[in-house]
Structures are given as structure tokens and as C-alpha cells.
Design a protein around this motif. Structure first.
Motif, PDB file in Angstrom:
ATOM      1  N   LYS A  29     -58.164-127.683 -27.389  1.00 25.45           N
ATOM      2  CA  LYS A  29     -57.788-126.319 -27.053  1.00 25.45           C
ATOM      3  C   LYS A  29     -56.274-126.155 -27.010  1.00 25.45           C
ATOM      4  CE  LYS A  29     -61.970-125.256 -24.386  1.00 25.45           C
ATOM      5  NZ  LYS A  29     -62.518-124.947 -23.032  1.00 25.45           N
ATOM      6  N   LEU A  30     -55.591-127.138 -26.452  1.00 29.91           N
ATOM      7  CA  LEU A  30     -54.125-127.061 -26.412  1.00 29.91           C
ATOM      8  C   LEU A  30     -53.544-127.028 -27.829  1.00 29.91           C
ATOM      9  CD1 LEU A  30     -52.890-129.475 -23.569  1.00 29.91           C
ATOM     10  CD2 LEU A  30     -52.850-126.992 -23.615  1.00 29.91           C
ATOM     11  N   LEU A  31     -54.090-127.842 -28.716  1.00 26.84           N
ATOM     12  CA  LEU A  31     -53.562-127.898 -30.079  1.00 26.84           C
ATOM     13  C   LEU A  31     -53.725-126.562 -30.791  1.00 26.84           C
ATOM     14  CD1 LEU A  31     -52.465-129.380 -32.563  1.00 26.84           C
ATOM     15  CD2 LEU A  31     -54.775-130.248 -32.986  1.00 26.84           C
ATOM     16  N   LEU A  32     -54.855-125.906 -30.559  1.00 31.06           N
ATOM     17  CA  LEU A  32     -55.143-124.655 -31.271  1.00 31.06           C
ATOM     18  C   LEU A  32     -54.631-123.421 -30.547  1.00 31.06           C
ATOM     19  CD1 LEU A  32     -58.801-125.509 -32.334  1.00 31.06           C
ATOM     20  CD2 LEU A  32     -56.749-125.582 -33.772  1.00 31.06           C
ATOM     21  N   SER A  33     -54.102-123.614 -29.344  1.00 30.70           N
ATOM     22  CA  SER A  33     -53.659-122.468 -28.544  1.00 30.70           C
ATOM     23  C   SER A  33     -52.367-121.888 -29.112  1.00 30.70           C
ATOM     24  CB  SER A  33     -53.452-122.890 -27.086  1.00 30.70           C
ATOM     25  OG  SER A  33     -52.887-121.836 -26.348  1.00 30.70           O
ATOM     26  N   SER A  34     -52.354-120.602 -29.290  1.00 32.99           N
ATOM     27  CA  SER A  34     -51.147-119.941 -29.791  1.00 32.99           C
ATOM     28  C   SER A  34     -50.153-119.649 -28.680  1.00 32.99           C
ATOM     29  CB  SER A  34     -51.527-118.634 -30.493  1.00 32.99           C
ATOM     30  OG  SER A  34     -52.218-117.769 -29.587  1.00 32.99           O
ATOM     31  N   SER A  35     -50.605-119.799 -27.407  1.00 30.42           N
ATOM     32  CA  SER A  35     -49.717-119.496 -26.276  1.00 30.42           C
ATOM     33  C   SER A  35     -48.901-120.708 -25.843  1.00 30.42           C
ATOM     34  CB  SER A  35     -50.547-118.982 -25.091  1.00 30.42           C
ATOM     35  OG  SER A  35     -51.490-119.969 -24.693  1.00 30.42           O
ATOM     36  N   CYS A  36     -49.264-121.891 -26.322  1.00 22.85           N
ATOM     37  CA  CYS A  36     -48.536-123.106 -25.930  1.00 22.85           C
ATOM     38  C   CYS A  36     -47.280-123.262 -26.771  1.00 22.85           C
ATOM     39  CB  CYS A  36     -49.414-124.346 -26.121  1.00 22.85           C
ATOM     40  SG  CYS A  36     -50.711-124.515 -24.887  1.00 22.85           S
ATOM     41  N   MET A  50     -58.123-127.014 -39.417  1.00 23.07           N
ATOM     42  CA  MET A  50     -57.032-127.757 -40.040  1.00 23.07           C
ATOM     43  C   MET A  50     -56.314-126.887 -41.059  1.00 23.07           C
ATOM     44  SD  MET A  50     -56.572-130.621 -38.650  1.00 23.07           S
ATOM     45  CE  MET A  50     -55.190-130.830 -39.730  1.00 23.07           C
ATOM     46  N   SER A  51     -57.042-126.069 -41.754  1.00 23.10           N
ATOM     47  CA  SER A  51     -56.403-125.160 -42.710  1.00 23.10           C
ATOM     48  C   SER A  51     -55.447-124.222 -41.993  1.00 23.10           C
ATOM     49  CB  SER A  51     -57.484-124.378 -43.465  1.00 23.10           C
ATOM     50  OG  SER A  51     -56.903-123.521 -44.416  1.00 23.10           O
ATOM     51  N   GLN A  52     -55.866-123.782 -40.799  1.00 21.97           N
ATOM     52  CA  GLN A  52     -55.004-122.906 -39.975  1.00 21.97           C
ATOM     53  C   GLN A  52     -53.760-123.665 -39.527  1.00 21.97           C
ATOM     54  OE1 GLN A  52     -57.040-121.385 -36.525  1.00 21.97           O
ATOM     55  NE2 GLN A  52     -55.128-120.872 -35.474  1.00 21.97           N
ATOM     56  N   LEU A  53     -53.944-124.941 -39.125  1.00 18.40           N
ATOM     57  CA  LEU A  53     -52.807-125.726 -38.662  1.00 18.40           C
ATOM     58  C   LEU A  53     -51.816-126.025 -39.799  1.00 18.40           C
ATOM     59  CD1 LEU A  53     -54.637-128.250 -36.290  1.00 18.40           C
ATOM     60  CD2 LEU A  53     -52.995-126.495 -35.609  1.00 18.40           C
ATOM     61  N   LEU A  54     -52.329-126.176 -41.025  1.00 12.38           N
ATOM     62  CA  LEU A  54     -51.448-126.471 -42.148  1.00 12.38           C
ATOM     63  C   LEU A  54     -50.636-125.255 -42.588  1.00 12.38           C
ATOM     64  CD1 LEU A  54     -53.707-128.779 -44.352  1.00 12.38           C
ATOM     65  CD2 LEU A  54     -51.917-129.428 -42.743  1.00 12.38           C
ATOM     66  N   ASP A  55     -50.969-124.058 -42.033  1.00 16.54           N
ATOM     67  CA  ASP A  55     -50.154-122.868 -42.264  1.00 16.54           C
ATOM     68  C   ASP A  55     -49.029-122.744 -41.249  1.00 16.54           C
ATOM     69  OD1 ASP A  55     -51.356-121.858 -44.528  1.00 16.54           O
ATOM     70  OD2 ASP A  55     -52.947-120.846 -43.401  1.00 16.54           O
ATOM     71  N   GLU A  56     -48.953-123.691 -40.307  1.00 16.43           N
ATOM     72  CA  GLU A  56     -47.971-123.639 -39.228  1.00 16.43           C
ATOM     73  C   GLU A  56     -46.546-123.634 -39.797  1.00 16.43           C
ATOM     74  OE1 GLU A  56     -46.399-123.232 -35.728  1.00 16.43           O
ATOM     75  OE2 GLU A  56     -48.574-123.492 -35.858  1.00 16.43           O
ATOM     76  N   LEU A  88     -42.122-126.995 -38.129  1.00 21.89           N
ATOM     77  CA  LEU A  88     -42.273-128.270 -38.836  1.00 21.89           C
ATOM     78  C   LEU A  88     -42.672-129.417 -37.908  1.00 21.89           C
ATOM     79  CD1 LEU A  88     -39.521-128.497 -41.587  1.00 21.89           C
ATOM     80  CD2 LEU A  88     -41.893-127.828 -41.753  1.00 21.89           C
ATOM     81  N   GLY A  89     -42.322-129.333 -36.624  1.00 21.30           N
ATOM     82  CA  GLY A  89     -42.735-130.378 -35.692  1.00 21.30           C
ATOM     83  C   GLY A  89     -44.245-130.393 -35.518  1.00 21.30           C
ATOM     84  N   VAL A  90     -44.827-129.208 -35.276  1.00 18.74           N
ATOM     85  CA  VAL A  90     -46.281-129.111 -35.150  1.00 18.74           C
ATOM     86  C   VAL A  90     -46.945-129.451 -36.477  1.00 18.74           C
ATOM     87  CG1 VAL A  90     -48.200-127.576 -34.584  1.00 18.74           C
ATOM     88  CG2 VAL A  90     -46.033-127.380 -33.335  1.00 18.74           C
ATOM     89  N   LEU A  91     -46.355-128.999 -37.571  1.00 15.83           N
ATOM     90  CA  LEU A  91     -46.940-129.268 -38.886  1.00 15.83           C
ATOM     91  C   LEU A  91     -46.949-130.778 -39.194  1.00 15.83           C
ATOM     92  CD1 LEU A  91     -48.128-128.199 -41.503  1.00 15.83           C
ATOM     93  CD2 LEU A  91     -45.785-127.848 -42.356  1.00 15.83           C
ATOM     94  N   THR A  92     -45.877-131.482 -38.854  1.00 18.58           N
ATOM     95  CA  THR A  92     -45.820-132.919 -39.110  1.00 18.58           C
ATOM     96  C   THR A  92     -46.862-133.663 -38.289  1.00 18.58           C
ATOM     97  OG1 THR A  92     -43.441-132.734 -39.567  1.00 18.58           O
ATOM     98  CG2 THR A  92     -44.311-134.929 -39.116  1.00 18.58           C
ATOM     99  N   SER A  93     -46.988-133.318 -37.006  1.00 21.40           N
ATOM    100  CA  SER A  93     -47.998-133.952 -36.155  1.00 21.40           C
ATOM    101  C   SER A  93     -49.404-133.619 -36.641  1.00 21.40           C
ATOM    102  CB  SER A  93     -47.818-133.503 -34.703  1.00 21.40           C
ATOM    103  OG  SER A  93     -46.536-133.815 -34.227  1.00 21.40           O
ATOM    104  N   SER A  94     -49.621-132.382 -37.030  1.00 21.83           N
ATOM    105  CA  SER A  94     -50.940-131.986 -37.533  1.00 21.83           C
ATOM    106  C   SER A  94     -51.271-132.699 -38.844  1.00 21.83           C
ATOM    107  CB  SER A  94     -50.991-130.466 -37.742  1.00 21.83           C
ATOM    108  OG  SER A  94     -50.736-129.780 -36.536  1.00 21.83           O
TER     109      SER A  94
END
Length: 1016
Positions: A149-156, A188-194, A197-203
Motif C-alpha cells: 500500500k505504501l508503494l502504491l500510495s500517491s500521498s506518500c 507495475m505498469s503504473q509504477l513504470l510511468d513514475e 527517478l528514485g522511485v522509478l529506479t527502485s521499482s
């Protein structure tokens, strides 16, 4: 010790650093642990601040290497503290002291979950870090949904989401069956649109793990990966903090291309075209610059792009471009780039249609084979091996043979193996193949396995046209003054079978062939003697009717070995002597060996098996497998598949057309002192005259005619206490009535140089030893003889092995009959270099007395040495490559036994250290070389230099060098023990010397105190 604030921790760290020795440090640590334990017992009186201070001390003590078996509850309880300093300590210490299976972790799950779902981002980061570090199953079951949930949360904030992605990656790697990632393709497709770059690299790191597990579920993410590559290649919307030396996020580029390699192909034409444009840009835009950091980053991206190009098996034009680029890289000065270029060009060999392009760079690859860096030399060897085919095999093999003479000892084994395989696979004609293998044996016999010369024998046996040529080449090599023992084996076999084909050539009469082979007999080891005995029988068979002089010479050799203590040699001598008196029937009994059935080469089969497992052939792995399959066989010495049938168990192979009675031939006859007896074919022990064996001082000596090491004054002096060396314990309180005959220590010291002799003797028992050594393995046979007319009862033999030896002794009978002798084979494997000695705890009961003897066994360091002659160029090249401690140690030795330089050379030779004359220009100095074998180090070259003082023969300076620090130290001490005067009898043994630690200053960050200071 009353302390206020964190000053107590600082003072404790200072106290520990100021300790002068390990014992003082241990006392200070024990005192502090006692104080902490006392304070924790009164936990109700501790404030969170004081508890934090003591937990910090516990962590520091743990980082020093001491066991901390209490205080875990106090550390876990700090996780629930409301303030950050205490909570931080709780999280750090818990992650360090507890593993995923610790019971106390269950108590922390609720507190950790409260921090994860809370609103304090700092606490969330601490909690995610703990879960990621420990990665336990219970954490995965309880906390994975909240982390998702934390990973997918847009408020974090991005910081928390980055840690959540890495935490989830850790949980997935540890518990992929528990973590629910079904239906994650859209997420994952949603995360790869991030855009961050920090979140994108971790994802992307998480995505790589997911597609490695199941790429089928993530096809929809493939276009997103290509878009990420396009964004990075065009440097669109890339923050400055993610640009490394002008390269947009090289880590993200590498991860993305690695993820793409898990998909079998890219089918969509537009996506494929976009991806190739990106790859083309990377290939064209990467060059070598002076900045090392930029080179590292750009080439990390480039070589990952090359791997992706090979994976996609793209059009030939791009492949050619890749090979051309790699060809440019293997010619640059930077060794790291050359290494990567060679490694990736080796991978390119798996791609079709590029072999011819790679061949254009053959000259440069051969040049890299002579590079100063051994890693580059190894990669060049792998590449040459992989690119070899019929068209260039002759050139490549000849280059390998030429390089073999100057190659490092660490590479010669792999070189010989690969040259043998290439010569067999791509030989233009069989005579060239024979030439190559014989050259290999001649130049690097120590590094040529038996499988290689076994294979030559198969080829020669199965090709009649090749037999005269092979026999002639074998005859030519025997003319050399010094040849390797493996060359003696293969030459003896070939001449035994086919020397009659050379009868009309000068110097090739049966008598001359016998004479030149027999000259080598004193120089060979025990396992080779049976092959030579078989050769003599074959030569005699081919010379029917026999030359009386030749026949008498052969019979004299067989008579000499009829009473040999080695069962294999004795058996062959007796059988061949009896058979050679059969006259013309010998022609049928010892007819030429039949053709071998066609089979795949064992070497090529192993190579293909290894290639199927890995992207490139690893000769080291192949050699390891070969070592395992060719380990010294102690109970059954029959040849493996493909080995020449040289009657390894003494059985004579009679063709089915022979009219000779096989049973008569197969009887195992043993002759000793004129007495003949038939032995059970299953009994491999030489019987002989048991009483004569026991009473004769030469009974357990080596076979006559075999050269043994000369006995000199200097012998290994592993002295032990007199009570340990001879413990005679009569039953009850009676005084010992059984005393040893002869000096036990002197017998042991003699056996440290010789391989056979008497280890112990008293009025009732004689214990003899016959040993043979090969590489890091050996076999000792203990001969336990009862000298009395009454039986010996309660016989026990227990081997106490040091840590570096693996010993396995066969079962010893509890009763030895009167005037009888039993044999106990003992297998030895040397695991590590060490001077420690194995002990035989031998006891028996005679009458009312129980006699117990603790006897040192001569499985000492020098038994695992093999003397080797090195040239001046080889010696000084290796000497310069070992700059100093701990690989090269020097010591001034005093109290040396006065001896001349010649006597010292004899001493070194007896210890299997080959003196190399002429290498040191100073006539007062002595230089020696040897190779050491153990299971952990394999083959290690050892170099020794002795500088003597002509004015004072009681002192000298010794320098010992090898590629293994422990071996260098142990060999130096071993040589010193043999040079100094022998200690007085009964002197207690010196304490076991510890291996010296490298003399270097620790960097600041390696100090636990410095680490804690940084946190505070």
C-alpha cells in the motif's frame, strides 16, 4: 562505573581501543557486560535514555566479535519508544543482533506495523529498513500488504515509496510463495510511468525480480520499459542529481535492459524499431575517455546493451558493429576495458554468423594472451578456445604450445587441457594430434591429466597407420636426459605395444628399447613401475625367439620385484616371470591390445557438458570435475573408461583364441625365500614370509631398484613430549614391562623423508609403513605384525587427525594371530597447508599388560610437495610478482646446524625442495623451488632463497614466497625446523605458531567505534 550521558559509551570505546592485547580487551569487555547485565536486571529503574546507552554498548561489543546473549528484549522494547533517538537505536540494534527466526521479533511486529501505517515518515523509513534487512517469513506474512500500500500510495513522499519498493523486493526474494503479486502487471505498469527517478529506479529493481520469476504475466510492461530507455537516451526530464558524469541515470539504464532480457523477443515492429534506435545510440555514443568514473558508468551501460543485442539476436549489421566495437576495446591500454571486451566477445561466440568477424581480431587476442594481468590472459584463453575451428586450429594450438613454456603455473593446467581438447576436435591429421599431446606432456607434464595420454593411446591403438609414427616419436622423447614421468608412461606403453614396428631402424632393437626404458625406472614413482614391468613383458614377447641376454636382463628385474612389498608390483613380477617361461605361448598371452570401442572423448564430453551449463566454457570448473573423477583410487586401481588396459590389477588379458589355460595364468603366485604359495585372487596383500618380514630390518623397506630419498642429518623435528610419544599403560598398578626397540622419534624422522620403513617396534609388535603420495592425496599401508607365538588381543588403532588432514583408516582386527601380519590401508587427503601431525593411537593386550602407543604418522608437509625445476625467467617472474608479506616472508635464522652448501642442498632435495643451481649469482646462496598440493589451494608454486654467511655457518637469511599466505608461513617454519639444531630429548613441543596477520592500518570506517560515533 558511574557515568552520565553518552560520555560513558565514549569512555568505554576509548578503554577498549587502549587495551594492549586481546586478553586485556576481553577482561574489559567482560566487566562491561557484567555491568550491563546488572543494570538490566533492575530495568524498572532505567530511563529510556540509559537503556539506549547500554544497548549502544552491546552493539559495539557485538561488532567487536563477542557473543551477546542477553539484552535482546531491551533492544526490541526500544522500537516502541516515542522519541526518535531511542527508536533509532532499537531498530538498528534489533536488525544487527536478531535474525529472521528469533522469537523476540514476534514481539516487535505490532510496533513495526504501527510505524509503517503511521503518519511519521521518519518512523516509516526506520520500519521499512528493518523489515527489508531481516526479511523474515512472519514479517512477509504480516507486513507485506501494508508495504504494498505504501508503494502504491500517491500521498506518500518519494523517499518512503523508494524504501517500500526495496523492502518489497527483499520480501519477494526471501518469500516469493507468500508474497501475493498476482495481478501486479497493471500496478507495475503504473509504477513504470513514475516521473521521479528514485522511485522509478527502485521499482525497476522490483520489476527485474518479478519478470525473472514469471515474465509471461508482464508483457504489458514491455513497451513501458522501452519508453524508459527512450527517455534516458534522449535525456528528457532527467534531474541533475540523477545525471552521473553526463550520463542519465546509468543504474536505471542497466536495470531496464536487464529486465528486457527476460522477455524472449520483442514482436511489435514499432517497439522493436524504437528499442534498436536506443541501442544504436548507445553503441555509437560510447567511447573511452580519460575520466575513470565516466568510463565505468558508460561502459556498464554499453556492455549491458551488448548483452541485450545478443539476446535479441538482431540483424547481422548490428552484430558486426558490436564485434568491431569490442575489437577496439581489446586494444586499449585500460585493463578493465580490455577484460570486458574479451569477456563480451567470448559471449558473442554464441551468436550465429559472427565467428568469421571475430576471427579478424585473432592476432590482437593472441597478443592479449601475453598481457601482464592474469585475468586478461584467462579471458583471452577462453576466447581463443571458443573461436577455434578447423580453419585456425593449427595456428591457435601452436600459439598455446609456445605460450605454455612461459605461462604462469596457475594457468598451465587450463592451457594444457584446452590445447588437448582443441587438438582432438580439430586435428587436420592424427600425426599432428600425437605431436601436440607429446609436446604438451614434455612442456607441462605436471599439468597434464591422465585422461589426456589415455586418449592418445586410444587413437594410436585404433589407427594402424599411426602406430609406427607414434612409437618412433615416443622413442625420440626417451633420448632426452630428463623427461616427465607421464612421458615415461605413454612412451613405455606405446613402445611395449609397437616397438617391433621399428625393428629395422637404428637404435630400436628390442635390447636397445629395453635398455633406454629401464634407465628411467629408478626415477619413477611406485604407480608407474607396473606399466614398465608390462612393457618389459611385451618387448620380450615381440622378440621371440628371445635374445638370451635380453631375457636374462628382464628376468633379473622380475626376480628383484618378486618380494616387493607393493602388492601390484609383486603380483606383476611373479606373473610375468612365470609367463615369460612359457616360450612361444607368450605370443598368444601378451598379444597386442584389441581396438577400443568407439566412444566420445571424455575431455570433449566434459567440455560440452560445461558449455551447456554456462555461457562460456569454464576450464577451472571442468578441471575441478576432472580432479574429482580422477582422484587417487586406493582400493581398486582399475583404469577408468578410455584408459589404456595395462592390467592395473595384475590380470593378464588373454585373447579368446588363445589355447592357454586362463585359470593357470590367473593364479596369483607369491614367491618369497624360495617358498611358493597360491594366494586367493581377492587378496591384494603380499603374503611372503611373515616371520622374515617381521624380523628383517629391511622387511618394510621400498622395492629394490627404486631410488629413495637419501637420509641426511636434517629431518623434520616435530618433537612431542616423551609421555605423548610413548604411553605404555599396564593394567592395574603394575610397572611397564614392554619397552620399545629403537628410538621412536628417530624412526618417525626417517619416515618423514622415506616412504617405507618401521614406525614402531617392541618385543611383541612391529608396525611398518609403506606410503605413496600423489598431489594432495596419499595412501599409507600400516603393517601390524605379531612377533610372538601367542595371539595379541584387544588390538585397537585410532587415528587422531589434525584439522588440515582428512584420514580414513580401514577396520583393524581385534586379534592378530601368532606370527601373523595384517595390513591396514589409510587414505590421506591434505585439505590445507599445516605442520600439524596426525597421531596413531595404537594399543594391544599381551598377557596382563595393556600397551598403548601414541605414534606420530609421517603425513607431514613435505609429503605434499613435488619438486619442480624452473628456469631463471620463470623464477624471477614469479618472485617479482610476490611483493612482500604475507606472500613473501623473510627471516634471519640462527642456531643452524653447521653444514656445507652441498650438504644443505642434499637436505633440501630430501625434503622435496628442488635446488636450482645457477639462478643466484652469489655462490654462497641457494635457490630452490617446489609445488605444494592441497584440496583448498590446488597447485601452488613455492620459491625459496637461502643466503648463507661463510664466516658463520650457524646463521643464514631465508626468504620463502608462494601465492598462499598460510603456505608461505608454514613452509618457512618447516624449513627452519629442519635447519636448526635438534632440540634435546624430552623437551616439550613449541606452541603451534599462528599465521601472521597482514601488517596494515585499518581504515576509519572499519572501526565499530568510528561507526557509532558517526551515528551519534
Amino acid at each position: 562505573m558511574a557515568m552520565s550521558g553518552m560520555r560513558g559509551l565514549s569512555v568505554f570505546i576509548s578503554d577498549v581501543r587502549n587495551c594492549r592485547n586481546k586478553e586485556q580487551e576481553r577482561l574489559r569487555v567482560d566487566k562491561e557486560l557484567g555491568n550491563i547485565r546488572t543494570r538490566f536486571k533492575n530495568e524498572k529503574g532505567l530511563t529510556p535514555y540509559e537503556k539506549k546507552k547500554y544497548v549502544w554498548k552491546m552493539l559495539y561489543i557485538y561488532m567487536l566479535g563477542y557473543d551477546v546473549d542477553f539484552g535482546h528484549m531491551e533492544a526490541v522494547s526500544l522500537i516502541s519508544a516515542p522519541k526518535y533517538p531511542e527508536k533509532q537505536v532499537g531498530y538498528i540494534v534489533t536488525s544487527c543482533l536478531l535474525n529472521e527466526n528469533h522469537d523476540f521479533l514476534r514481539l516487535a511486529i505490532n510496533a513495526v506495523r504501527n510505524d509503517i501505517i503511521g503518519r511519521n515518515e521518519t518512523f516509516q523509513c526506520l520500519a521499512l529498513t528493518l523489515v527489508g534487512n531481516i526479511g523474515g517469513r512472519e514479517f512477509a506474512e504480516s507486513l507485506a500488504p501494508d508495504v504494498q500500500k505504501l508503494l502504491l500510495s500517491s500521498s506518500c513522499r518519494p523517499l518512503v515509496r523508494k524504501k517500500a519498493a526495496l523492502c518489497l523486493l527483499r520480501l519477494f526474494r526471501k518469500n516469493s510463495d507468500i508474497l501475493n503479486v498476482d495481478g501486479w502487471s497493471d500496478r507495475m505498469s503504473q509504477l513504470l510511468d513514475e516521473r521521479d527517478l528514485g522511485v522509478l529506479t527502485s521499482s525497476m529493481s522490483l520489476f527485474v525480480a518479478l519478470v525473472a520469476n514469471n515474465h509471461e504475466a508482464y508483457w504489458s510492461c514491455l513497451p513501458k520499459c522501452v519508453k524508459v530507455m527512450e527517455r534516458l537516451a534522449r535525456n528528457q526530464d532527467i534531474p541533475q542529481e540523477y545525471t552521473y558524469y553526463g550520463i542519465p541515470s546509468p543504474w536505471l539504464q542497466v536495470k531496464t535492459m536487464r529486465a528486457l532480457q527476460y522477455f524472449p523477443t520483442v514482436e511489435d515492429p514499432s517497439i522493436r524499431r524504437a528499442l534498436f534506435e536506443v541501442l544504436q545510440r548507445i553503441l555509437m555514443g560510447t567511447d573511452v575517455v580519460k575520466n575513470v568514473n565516466k568510463n565505468n558508468a558508460s561502459h556498464a551501460v554499453l556492455f549491458e546493451a551488448l548483452a541485450l543485442v545478443m539476446h535479441l539476436d538482431s540483424e547481422k549489421e548490428m552484430m558486426s558493429q558490436c564485434v568491431a566495437l569490442l575489437g577496439k576495446f581489446i586494444a586499449v591500454r585500460e585493463p578493465n576495458i580490455r577484460y570486458l571486451g574479451l569477456e563480451n566477445m567470448t559471449r558473442m561466440l554464441m551468436v550465429t554468423d559472427v565467428h568469421e568477424i571475430i576471427k579478424r581480431h585473432q592476432a590482437q587476442i593472441i597478443t592479449s594472451l601475453k598481457d601482464p594481468d592474469i585475468s586478461i590472459r584467462r579471458r583471452s584463453l577462453d576466447l581463443l578456445y571458443g573461436m577455434c575451428d578447423v580453419s585456425n586450429a593449427k595456428d591457435i594450438v601452436e600459439e598455446l604450445l609456445q605460450y605454455l613454456a612461459t605461462a604462469d603455473f596457475a594457468m598451465r593446467e587450463e592451457l594444457a587441457l584446452k590445447a588437448a581438447i582443441l587438438a582432438e576436435k580439430f586435428a587436420p591429421d592424427l600425426s599432428w594430434y600425437v605431436d601436440v599431446i607429446l609436446q604438451l606432456i614434455d612442456k607441462a607434464g605436471d599439468f597434464v591429466s591422465d585422461d589426456i595420454w589415455f586418449r592418445v593411446v586410444q587413437f594410436v591403438t585404433n589407427n594402424e597407420d599411426l602406430q609406427p609414427y607414434a612409437a618412433l616419436k615416443a622413442r625420440e622423447y626417451l633420448d632426452k636426459t630428463a623427461i616427465h614421468e607421464t612421458m615415461v608412461k605413454v612412451s613405455a606403453y606405446l613402445l611395449g605395444e609397437y616397438s617391433h614396428l621399428l625393428a629395422r631402424r637404428p637404435g630400436c632393437s628390442p635390447k636397445e628399447i629395453f635398455s633406454i626404458i629401464h634407465e628411467k625406472l629408478p626415477t619413477v614413482s611406485t604407480p608407474t613401475i607396473p606399466i614398465l614391468l608390462t612393457t618389459y613383458a611385451k618387448i620380450l614377447m615381440h622378440s621371440q625367439p628371445p635374445d638370451p641376454e635380453l631375457q636374462n636382463q628382464v628376468w633379473a628385474v622380475y626376480s628383484k620385484y618378486e618380494s616387493c612389498i607393493d602388492a601390484e608390483i609383486q603380483q606383476r613380477a611373479v606373473e610375468y616371470l612365470a609367463l615369460s617361461r612359457q616360450g612361444e605361448a607368450l605370443m598368444d598371452i601378451l598379444a597386442e591390445m584389441p581396438k577400443f570401442p568407439e566412444r566420445q572423448s571424455s575431455l570433449i564430453k566434459k567440455a560440452e557438458d560445461t558449455e551447456a551449463d554456462t555461457a562460456e566454457l569454464s576450464a577451472i570448473k571442468l578441471r575441478t570435475q576432472q580432479q574429482t573423477s580422477n582422484a587417487l583410487v586406493l582400493t581398486d586401481q582399475r583404469p577408468v573408461n578410455g584408459a589404456p588396459q595395462v592390467s592395473q590389477l595384475g590380470m593378464v588379458l588373454v585373447p579368446s583364441t588363445s589355447n592357454v589355460d586362463q585359470n593357470a595364468v590367473d593364479q596369483r603366485v607369491t614367491q618369497s625365500n624360495g617358498n611358493l604359495s597360491v594366494v586367493d585372487p581377492q587378496d591384494q596383500a603380499p603374503v611372503g614370509d611373515i616371520l622374515g618380514d617381521l624380523l628383517s630390518p629391511l622387511a618394510i623397506e621400498g622395492p629394490p631398484g627404486v631410488s629413495s630419498q637419501p637420509e641426511v642429518n636434517g629431518v623434520p623435528s616435530h618433537e612431542v613430549d616423551a609421555n605423548d610419544a610413548l604411553a605404555l599403560a599396564p593394567v592395574g598398578d603394575q610397572e611397564s614391562a614392554v619397552q620399545p626397540i629403537g628410538d621412536i622419534a628417530e624412526r618417525f624422522q626417517a619416515l618423514c623423508i622415506k616412504d617405507s620403513g618401521v614406525l614402531y617396534e617392541d618385543p611383541n609388535v612391529q608396525i611398518g609403513i609403506k606410503a605413496e603420495w600423489r598431489g594432495h592425496q596419499g595412501r599409507m599401508v600400516l603393517f601390524l605384525g605379531n612377533k610372538n607365538t601367542a595371539p595379541l588381543d584387544s588390538v585397537q588403532a585410532l587415528v587422531l587427525a589434525p584439522y588440515h588432514l582428512k584420514l580414513d583408516i580401514s577396520l583393524v582386527p581385534e586379534v592378530i594371530p601368532p606370527r601373523a601380519q595384517v595390513q591396514c590401508p589409510l587414505e590421506v587427503v591434505n585439505l590445507h597447508p599445516s605442520r600439524d601431525v596426525a597421531v596413531l593411537d595404537f594399543s594391544y593386550k599381551f598377557g596382563t599388560y595393556l600397551v598403548n602407543n601414541k605414534l606420530r604418522l609421517p603425513a607431514v608437509l613435505n609429503k605434499f610437495l613435488q619438486p619442480i625445476q624452473v628456469s631463471a625467467e620463470e623464477f624471477f617472474s614469479q618472485w617479482r610478482s610476490l611483493p612482500g608479506p604475507p606472500l613473501k616472508l623473510q627471516e634471519v635464522v640462527r642456531g643452524v646446524k653447521p653444514m656445507s652448501l652441498g650438504e644443505m642442498a642434499n637436505l633440501f632435495n630430501s625434503l622435496r625442495l628442488m635446488v636450482c643451481p645457477g639462478l643466484d649469482p652469489n655462490a654462497c646462496n641457494l635457490v630452490a623451488s617446489t609445488t605444494f598440493y592441497s584440496e583448498s589451494t590446488r597447485t601452488v608454486l613455492c620459491l625459496i632463497r637461502i643466503e648463507t654467511d661463510p664466516a658463520d655457518r650457524t646463521q643464514l637469511r631465508m626468504t620463502v614466497a608462494s601465492g598462499d599466505p598460510t603456505l608461505t608461513f608454514e613452509l618457512k617454519e618447516f624449513i627452519k625446523e629442519n635447519l636448526v639444531s635438534t632440540p634435546t630429548a624430552g623437551k616439550p613441543p613449541a606452541p603451534v605458531a599462528q599465521q601472521p596477520q597482514p601488517n596494515h592500518q585499518p581504515i576509519a570506517s572499519s572501526d565499530p567505534g568510528a561507526l557509532l560515533a558517526g551515528l551519534l
